[in-house]
Design an enzyme around this catalytic site. Structure first.
Site: not given
Ligand code: GDP
Length: 140
Positions: A117, A128
């Site tokens: 993350h 955070e």
């Molecule tokens: P990041 O900022 O690249 O970490 O992405 P986001 O903030 O959009 O999403 C947070 C976290 O949620 C991601 O790092 C993934 O672990 C999880 N995640 C995001 N999209 C999906 C999805 O479509 N399905 C699942 N199961 N997990 C997801």
């Protein structure tokens, strides 16, 4: 340009495969310095609070289950333009879309189990960092 800080988590898929050092090396090679670090087991309440912005997303429950499925390493990273430097070395959320040489392209298992993350803005980074660290734990 002055150094700034961002917040990072090495996620359970990476700690399970003993990749804490390998991931940290990629962060350090990207010019980031680990100024605070601890290995913790997140509680369900902590994980739900941390990912509160995703509460309405269909994958929220699975994401929380995943984040508490094993230990994580929470870190504060410092460097020039730290938020962007970290996002660049992390790669795209879905490892299938991530560039070669990024942490997620190299190590992630899936869009969910994507190894790291990283905060997406300086404001979120500050919040955070406060969520997981006291000021006296940021030792430089
Ligand atoms: P990041 O900022 O690249 O970490 O992405 P986001 O903030 O959009 O999403 C947070 C976290 O949620 C991601 O790092 C993934 O672990 C999880 N995640 C995001 N999209 C999906 C999805 O479509 N399905 C699942 N199961 N997990 C997801």
């Amino acid at each position: 340009m002055a150094a700034t800080r961002t917040f990072s988590i090495i996620k359970p898929d990476a700690t399970r495969r003993n990749l804490t050092g390998a991931v940290t090396k990629m962060l350090e090679d990207a010019g980031l310095r680990v100024v605070a670090s601890k290995r913790i087991q997140m509680s369900r309440e902590q994980a739900e609070g941390f990912y509160d912005v995703h509460r309405e997303r269909p994958f929220f429950g699975e994401l929380v289950d995943f984040m508490i499925s094993g230990p994580v390493v929470v870190q504060v990273l410092e460097g020039e333009n730290a938020v962007k430097a970290n996002r660049d070395v992390m790669g795209a959320t879905n490892p299938a879309d991530a560039d070669e040489g990024t942490i997620r392209k190299t190590y992630a298992e899936s869009i969910e189990a994507n190894s790291v993350h990283g905060s997406d803005s300086e404001e979120n980074a500050a919040n955070e960092i406060k969520f997981f660290f006291n000021d006296d734990e940021l030792v430089g």
